[in-house]
Write a protein that holds these residues in place. Structure first.
Motif, short mmCIF file in Angstrom:
data_model
loop_
_atom_site.label_atom_id
_atom_site.label_comp_id
_atom_site.label_asym_id
_atom_site.label_seq_id
_atom_site.Cartn_x
_atom_site.Cartn_y
_atom_site.Cartn_z
N PRO A 20 44.98 -15.65 -42.70
CA PRO A 20 44.54 -14.28 -42.84
C PRO A 20 45.01 -13.64 -44.13
N GLU A 21 46.18 -14.04 -44.62
CA GLU A 21 46.72 -13.38 -45.80
C GLU A 21 45.90 -13.70 -47.05
N VAL A 171 54.48 -10.88 -46.10
CA VAL A 171 53.35 -11.80 -46.24
C VAL A 171 53.38 -12.85 -45.15
N ARG A 172 54.58 -13.36 -44.83
CA ARG A 172 54.69 -14.44 -43.83
C ARG A 172 54.31 -13.96 -42.44
N TYR A 173 54.72 -12.76 -42.06
CA TYR A 173 54.56 -12.32 -40.68
C TYR A 173 53.39 -11.36 -40.46
N LEU A 174 52.66 -11.04 -41.52
CA LEU A 174 51.49 -10.19 -41.33
C LEU A 174 50.47 -10.85 -40.41
N VAL A 176 51.15 -13.08 -38.14
CA VAL A 176 51.72 -13.15 -36.79
C VAL A 176 51.51 -11.83 -36.05
N ILE A 177 51.78 -10.72 -36.73
CA ILE A 177 51.62 -9.41 -36.10
C ILE A 177 50.15 -9.12 -35.81
N THR A 178 49.27 -9.51 -36.74
CA THR A 178 47.84 -9.32 -36.51
C THR A 178 47.37 -10.11 -35.30
N ALA A 179 47.87 -11.33 -35.16
CA ALA A 179 47.51 -12.14 -33.99
C ALA A 179 48.03 -11.51 -32.70
N ASP A 180 49.25 -10.93 -32.73
CA ASP A 180 49.77 -10.24 -31.56
C ASP A 180 48.87 -9.06 -31.18
N LEU A 181 48.45 -8.31 -32.18
CA LEU A 181 47.58 -7.16 -31.92
C LEU A 181 46.25 -7.61 -31.32
N HIS A 182 45.71 -8.71 -31.81
CA HIS A 182 44.46 -9.22 -31.26
C HIS A 182 44.64 -9.67 -29.81
N ARG A 183 45.74 -10.35 -29.51
CA ARG A 183 45.98 -10.78 -28.12
C ARG A 183 46.15 -9.59 -27.19
N MET A 184 46.80 -8.53 -27.66
CA MET A 184 46.95 -7.34 -26.82
C MET A 184 45.59 -6.70 -26.54
N ARG A 185 44.72 -6.67 -27.53
CA ARG A 185 43.39 -6.08 -27.31
C ARG A 185 42.59 -6.92 -26.33
N VAL A 186 42.65 -8.26 -26.48
CA VAL A 186 41.92 -9.14 -25.56
C VAL A 186 42.46 -8.99 -24.14
N ARG A 214 58.28 -5.18 -30.23
CA ARG A 214 58.28 -6.64 -30.26
C ARG A 214 58.55 -7.16 -31.68
N SER A 215 57.97 -6.50 -32.68
CA SER A 215 58.19 -6.93 -34.06
C SER A 215 59.64 -6.70 -34.49
N TYR A 216 60.22 -5.58 -34.05
CA TYR A 216 61.61 -5.29 -34.37
C TYR A 216 62.53 -6.34 -33.75
N GLU A 217 62.27 -6.66 -32.48
CA GLU A 217 63.10 -7.67 -31.81
C GLU A 217 62.91 -9.04 -32.47
N ARG A 218 61.69 -9.37 -32.87
CA ARG A 218 61.47 -10.63 -33.56
C ARG A 218 62.24 -10.66 -34.88
N GLY A 219 62.23 -9.55 -35.60
CA GLY A 219 62.98 -9.49 -36.84
C GLY A 219 64.46 -9.71 -36.64
N GLU A 220 65.01 -9.14 -35.57
CA GLU A 220 66.43 -9.35 -35.26
C GLU A 220 66.71 -10.82 -34.99
#
Length: 270
Positions: A20-21, A171-174, A176-186, A214-220
């Motif tokens: 995606p990037e 760049v690396r996790y954009l 990943v976050i976009t995929a999470d957003l898509h799964r939440m919508r589905v 979720r992104s904050y926890e993943r970052g930690e």
């Protein structure tokens, strides 16, 4: 530990089926695409400084600068449909430019039956023209340079390591976050969600909050894993970027140099 899985390798200017990037990049075999990213970044900044220095109401000068950018688009062999579509991001500047003549002071003139400020009209037109040139130059950069190459170029320009690291993780996790957003919508739609406009906004707001947590926890977790692996505050090289040759610097500098010559000539004209 799934969050720590390595990203798939990216090769060149992938498009369509790539990551995606890489979606903004239009792969072409052009001189613009082959320039090192640090050259394009420096020359873009220099060109924008020259454009901003143009006097208010210098329509001829701004038109010549626009012709220079058109030549760059042609040299990069970018499709005009793609370029014009990306120019839509300057919509906020258009709104501000439309409002300015109505709220500015000074002599009034009539335009389409409406009374507007003449100085405000000139200032708004100049601002809109400069913003369009800036957005067009940025579109050329984004369409010819992958995000990871831009990060590598910033690293070559000796930007602070912390800033480069932040951009690298973005760049690396954009994707990943976009995929999470898509799964939440589905997941929301698979449960039969049929809310109206207000309900849809509420669901999006709730999903954005959950995604932030979720992104904050993943970052930690990623940060703790990096520390456990001996992270000292500096990431490995973003890519195998190479230094630019004098010929490449001269090629990239042709755009801001030409704009600077036009600006100097404009000031010398009686």
């Amino acid at each position: 530990m799934a969050d720590l899985a390595p990203a798939p390798p990216l090769h060149g200017h992938e498009h369509g089926g790539g990551a995606p990037e890489e979606g903004l990049v239009i792969p072409r075999d052009s001189v613009v695409h082959h320039l090192p990213p640090q050259v394009k970044l420096v020359c873009l900044l220099a060109f924008m400084i020259v454009v901003v220095a143009a006097p208010t109401g210098a329509w001829g000068l701004l038109g010549l600068d626009a012709l220079l950018l058109v030549a760059v688009v042609l040299a990069a062999r970018l499709p005009w449909a793609h370029v014009l579509r990306r120019l839509a991001v300057e919509a906020p500047f258009v709104v501000f430019a439309v409002v300015t003549p109505f709220v500015a002071t000074g002599p009034r003139v009539e335009v389409l039956g409406l009374s507007v400020s003449q100085p405000g009209l000139v200032a708004a037109g100049t601002m809109l023209a400069k913003a369009t040139l800036g957005v067009l130059a940025a579109v050329v950069l984004a369409s010819s340079t992958a995000p990871r190459e831009l990060v590598a170029g910033l690293e070559r320009l000796r930007l602070p390591a912390a800033f480069v690291a932040i951009l690298t993780f973005m760049v690396r996790y954009l994707g990943v976050i976009t995929a999470d957003l898509h799964r939440m919508r589905v997941a929301r739609e698979s449960r039969g969600y049929r809310g109206g406009r207000a309900g849809h906004l509420a669901a999006v707001a709730g999903g954005a909050g959950a995604l932030f947590v979720r992104s904050y926890e993943r970052g930690e977790r990623v940060h703790q894993a990096m520390l456990a692996r001996g992270y000292t505050g500096r990431l490995p090289a973003a890519s195998s970027s190479r230094p630019a040759s004098p010929a490449e610097w001269l090629t990239g500098a042709s755009l801001p140099l030409a704009a600077a010559v036009l600006l100097a000539g404009w000031h010398l004209l009686p």
